[in-house]
Write a protein that holds these residues in place. Structure first.
Motif, PDB file in Angstrom:
ATOM      1  N   UNK A 248      53.998  12.053 -52.313  1.00 37.09           N
ATOM      2  CA  UNK A 248      55.346  12.216 -52.856  1.00 37.09           C
ATOM      3  C   UNK A 248      55.357  13.198 -54.010  1.00 37.09           C
ATOM      4  N   UNK A 249      56.479  13.897 -54.168  1.00 34.35           N
ATOM      5  CA  UNK A 249      56.630  14.826 -55.287  1.00 34.35           C
ATOM      6  C   UNK A 249      58.035  14.748 -55.850  1.00 34.35           C
ATOM      7  N   UNK A 250      58.148  15.231 -57.083  1.00 35.27           N
ATOM      8  CA  UNK A 250      59.417  15.408 -57.772  1.00 35.27           C
ATOM      9  C   UNK A 250      59.546  16.881 -58.095  1.00 35.27           C
ATOM     10  N   UNK A 251      60.586  17.524 -57.564  1.00 33.00           N
ATOM     11  CA  UNK A 251      60.834  18.934 -57.818  1.00 33.00           C
ATOM     12  C   UNK A 251      61.973  19.072 -58.816  1.00 33.00           C
ATOM     13  N   UNK A 252      61.699  19.752 -59.918  1.00 38.76           N
ATOM     14  CA  UNK A 252      62.683  19.929 -60.985  1.00 38.76           C
ATOM     15  C   UNK A 252      63.080  21.393 -61.050  1.00 38.76           C
ATOM     16  N   UNK A 382      65.023   2.183 -48.516  1.00 30.63           N
ATOM     17  CA  UNK A 382      64.774   2.517 -47.112  1.00 30.63           C
ATOM     18  C   UNK A 382      63.372   2.111 -46.677  1.00 30.63           C
ATOM     19  N   UNK A 383      62.645   1.419 -47.556  1.00 29.52           N
ATOM     20  CA  UNK A 383      61.308   0.964 -47.202  1.00 29.52           C
ATOM     21  C   UNK A 383      60.200   1.922 -47.560  1.00 29.52           C
ATOM     22  N   UNK A 384      60.528   2.993 -48.279  1.00 30.53           N
ATOM     23  CA  UNK A 384      59.524   3.978 -48.663  1.00 30.53           C
ATOM     24  C   UNK A 384      58.809   3.516 -49.930  1.00 30.53           C
ATOM     25  N   UNK A 385      57.490   3.563 -49.894  1.00 27.92           N
ATOM     26  CA  UNK A 385      56.673   3.158 -51.037  1.00 27.92           C
ATOM     27  C   UNK A 385      56.274   4.411 -51.816  1.00 27.92           C
ATOM     28  N   UNK A 386      56.645   4.473 -53.080  1.00 28.34           N
ATOM     29  CA  UNK A 386      56.296   5.597 -53.951  1.00 28.34           C
ATOM     30  C   UNK A 386      55.554   5.041 -55.152  1.00 28.34           C
ATOM     31  N   UNK A 387      54.268   5.336 -55.235  1.00 26.42           N
ATOM     32  CA  UNK A 387      53.445   4.824 -56.334  1.00 26.42           C
ATOM     33  C   UNK A 387      53.308   5.830 -57.463  1.00 26.42           C
ATOM     34  N   UNK A 388      53.396   7.133 -57.135  1.00 27.53           N
ATOM     35  CA  UNK A 388      53.250   8.192 -58.139  1.00 27.53           C
ATOM     36  C   UNK A 388      53.926   9.440 -57.600  1.00 27.53           C
ATOM     37  N   UNK A 389      54.477  10.256 -58.483  1.00 32.27           N
ATOM     38  CA  UNK A 389      55.140  11.490 -58.093  1.00 32.27           C
ATOM     39  C   UNK A 389      54.413  12.681 -58.704  1.00 32.27           C
ATOM     40  N   UNK A 390      54.051  13.661 -57.862  1.00 33.00           N
ATOM     41  CA  UNK A 390      53.554  14.939 -58.370  1.00 33.00           C
ATOM     42  C   UNK A 390      54.754  15.787 -58.764  1.00 33.00           C
ATOM     43  N   UNK A 391      54.676  16.476 -59.900  1.00 31.06           N
ATOM     44  CA  UNK A 391      55.825  17.192 -60.448  1.00 31.06           C
ATOM     45  C   UNK A 391      55.633  18.693 -60.297  1.00 31.06           C
ATOM     46  N   UNK A 392      56.672  19.362 -59.741  1.00 36.95           N
ATOM     47  CA  UNK A 392      56.652  20.810 -59.614  1.00 36.95           C
ATOM     48  C   UNK A 392      57.989  21.364 -60.080  1.00 36.95           C
ATOM     49  N   UNK A 393      58.078  22.691 -60.174  1.00 36.13           N
ATOM     50  CA  UNK A 393      59.319  23.351 -60.545  1.00 36.13           C
ATOM     51  C   UNK A 393      59.375  23.703 -62.019  1.00 36.13           C
ATOM     52  N   UNK A 409      62.440   6.218 -64.301  1.00 35.15           N
ATOM     53  CA  UNK A 409      62.086   5.859 -62.926  1.00 35.15           C
ATOM     54  C   UNK A 409      61.014   4.779 -62.859  1.00 35.15           C
ATOM     55  N   UNK A 410      60.432   4.462 -64.032  1.00 32.93           N
ATOM     56  CA  UNK A 410      59.359   3.470 -64.115  1.00 32.93           C
ATOM     57  C   UNK A 410      58.252   3.795 -63.106  1.00 32.93           C
ATOM     58  N   UNK A 411      57.877   5.071 -63.088  1.00 32.79           N
ATOM     59  CA  UNK A 411      56.896   5.579 -62.129  1.00 32.79           C
ATOM     60  C   UNK A 411      56.021   6.613 -62.819  1.00 32.79           C
ATOM     61  N   UNK A 412      54.701   6.577 -62.603  1.00 29.14           N
ATOM     62  CA  UNK A 412      53.831   7.611 -63.176  1.00 29.14           C
ATOM     63  C   UNK A 412      54.129   8.984 -62.576  1.00 29.14           C
ATOM     64  N   UNK A 413      54.013  10.021 -63.410  1.00 26.82           N
ATOM     65  CA  UNK A 413      54.208  11.400 -62.983  1.00 26.82           C
ATOM     66  C   UNK A 413      52.919  12.177 -63.189  1.00 26.82           C
ATOM     67  N   UNK A 414      52.458  12.852 -62.143  1.00 29.46           N
ATOM     68  CA  UNK A 414      51.251  13.673 -62.218  1.00 29.46           C
ATOM     69  C   UNK A 414      51.660  15.137 -62.333  1.00 29.46           C
ATOM     70  N   UNK A 415      51.345  15.745 -63.454  1.00 28.95           N
ATOM     71  CA  UNK A 415      51.676  17.156 -63.681  1.00 28.95           C
ATOM     72  C   UNK A 415      50.487  18.004 -63.230  1.00 28.95           C
ATOM     73  N   UNK A 416      50.763  18.903 -62.303  1.00 28.33           N
ATOM     74  CA  UNK A 416      49.710  19.652 -61.637  1.00 28.33           C
ATOM     75  C   UNK A 416      49.551  21.034 -62.261  1.00 28.33           C
ATOM     76  N   UNK A 417      48.324  21.492 -62.355  1.00 30.87           N
ATOM     77  CA  UNK A 417      48.063  22.821 -62.887  1.00 30.87           C
ATOM     78  C   UNK A 417      48.715  23.863 -61.980  1.00 30.87           C
ATOM     79  N   UNK A 418      49.584  24.680 -62.556  1.00 30.19           N
ATOM     80  CA  UNK A 418      50.287  25.677 -61.757  1.00 30.19           C
ATOM     81  C   UNK A 418      51.439  25.116 -60.966  1.00 30.19           C
TER      82      UNK A 418
END
Length: 485
Positions: A248-252, A382-393, A409-418
């Motif tokens: 899963x990811x979060x695009x900002x 909808x039954x989707x399990x999201x444990x962590x979101x990778x962040x881009x944008x 969101x009470x969810x950990x966010x992983x900020x990715x290099x680049x």
């Protein structure tokens, strides 16, 4: 090396990567949006092409000469109508255009199987309702239309002479049979079109064409292959390794998107959750989509006199989480998930004599975060399990906003290099797969994690009352849209 080109709403980004995924060169050119009437959002397709050429030519010539393949990503849903000479008949109607809300109801009535075939509700942002609007309000243009292309696919036509599109981007038209990955004659007929109006379909990692000789020469490149590519969100997911079930990811970006990869087709139109094809064969994805995200940051920076987003984030951090009673509803262009409401508009509530630029800035960060939390709730419903979101944008640049988002969101966010490179990186990886083949999971790997932001219990407690007030505010402002021209 491989070139990825992302035709965004605010600009075109070009990125060259090496085989190991390292970014070797980048270029960018800005775009503007025209809003000639309320609810309208348009761009001239030729502006995409001019910006694409500028972004590519901003990359150093030796890097361009080394490119072995090109991939495309782009803003989804835009209706680009071409006549018999393959020239645009009118400005493209964009993803955040809300004029076709009445036509959505007409489409659902004309195609009772729409939800089952397309996997989505009819929303004004999608392409099909736009064509119904054109048929009703601009009948001479509709009659002259020979081809309908999505934004990145118009750029592909200019690059290669080929009319082709990938499954992920095409799934956002409401003309695709998403489970079967093919055009639906039934849905096309409901808008007065047929398969002859549509581009050829390919997977995102397939070769869709070759650079035309004059384009290759002007770019200082060989006549390399051009991959199918993907809609911006699917390509962004490829770029950060969201290519396995449950990733899963979060695009900002201009909009905000929560994207979850799935190994089967899982639709949930009742929650205004999107179900589309992924850019890789045998994969699909679910999305919650919010029409205004980083665009809200630019907007409040402008109206409060902040010189830029960095200053706005700094002002908000001084104010702190939960500062004041101010609420911001970030519906500047309407909303999709979970409300499917093209007519609702943004609002500031609970302003008082002590409201200042810092507290307004903080309220905007919180408002976008609360809207994203609503979308995440719809996915989980909808039954989707999201444990962590990778962040881009572009919004991934702010550490402080990550703190607010994670708590809301009470969810950990992983900020990715680049991670701010976004869809252009995924487009380049799709080019690599198209040219060299290989296992997508070994090529489309996640970049290193720079930091993980975990929800802070104190921040959650500070934001909880405001989130409750935010959720109660939407039904109270909706009557106002009935009085808006």
């Amino acid at each position: 090396m491989y070139l990825g080109i992302d035709i965004g709403t605010s600009g075109v980004k070009a990125v060259v990567i090496a085989a190991d995924g390292r970014v070797i060169g980048q270029g960018h050119a800005a775009l503007t949006v025209s809003r000639p009437q309320p609810l309208w959002s348009e761009q001239d397709p030729e502006d995409w092409w001019r910006a694409t050429q500028a972004a590519v030519l901003a990359i150093d010539p030796p890097v361009r000469r080394s490119v072995r393949g090109v991939g495309l990503a782009g803003q989804m849903h835009g209706a680009t109508l071409l006549g018999a000479n393959d020239r645009p008949l009118r400005p493209a109607i964009l993803w955040n255009d809300g004029r076709s809300h009445a036509e959505c109801a007409e489409l659902e009535a004309a195609a009772p199987d729409l939800h089952a075939i397309a996997g989505n509700l009819a929303m004004p942002g999608f392409t099909a309702p736009k064509l119904l609007w054109v048929r009703k309000h601009e009948p001479e243009i509709f009659a002259a239309t020979r081809t309908v292309l999505l934004p990145k696919d118009y750029v592909r036509l200019k690059m290669t002479g080929e009319k082709a599109s990938d499954m992920a981007d095409s799934a956002g038209t409401l003309w695709l049979d998403v489970a079967r990955r093919r055009w639906s004659d039934t849905l096309l007929a409901a808008t007065g079109l047929d398969a002859s109006h549509m581009p050829r379909l390919v997977e995102g990692s397939d070769v869709a064409g070759t650079l035309l000789p004059d384009i290759a020469e002007s770019w200082g490149m060989a006549r390399v292959a051009v991959a199918g590519g993907g809609g911006d969100n699917a390509a962004g997911a490829v770029g950060v390794g969201v290519v396995a079930d449950g990733d899963a990811l979060l695009s900002l970006g201009t909009s905000g998107v929560i994207f979850v990869a799935t190994d089967t087709y899982r639709s949930n139109p009742a929650g205004a959750v999107h179900a589309f094809c992924h850019s890789l064969p045998g994969l699909w994805h679910q999305m919650s989509v919010h029409l205004s995200a980083a665009s809200c940051i630019d907007w409040v920076a402008r109206i409060t006199g902040a010189p830029g987003a960095a200053e706005l984030f700094a002002r908000a951090e001084v104010a702190g989480p939960g500062a004041g009673n101010e609420l911001f509803l970030p519906y500047l262009s309407g909303e999709r998930t979970p409300h499917n409401d093209a007519l609702v508009r943004g609002a500031f509530l609970q302003l008082d004599n002590d409201t200042d630029a810092g507290r307004m800035s903080q309220a905007v960060l919180e408002g976008v975060a609360f809207a994203l939390a609503d979308g995440l709730d719809a996915l989980r419903g909808a039954g989707t399990v999201v444990k962590q979101l990778s962040v881009i944008g572009g919004g991934a640049r702010s550490h402080y906003w990550g703190r607010i988002l994670s708590a809301a969101m009470e969810t950990p966010l992983a900020y990715l290099r680049g991670g701010e490179v976004g869809p252009a990186l995924g487009a380049a990886r799709l080019a690599q797969l198209a040219v060299d083949g290989g296992d997508p999971r070994s090529i489309c790997v996640s970049p290193p994690v720079d930091r993980v932001v975990k929800p802070d219990p104190d921040d959650i407690a500070l934001l909880a009352p405001k989130r409750a007030a935010f959720r109660a505010a939407y039904p109270r402002i909706t009557p106002l849209k009935e009085t808006t021209p």
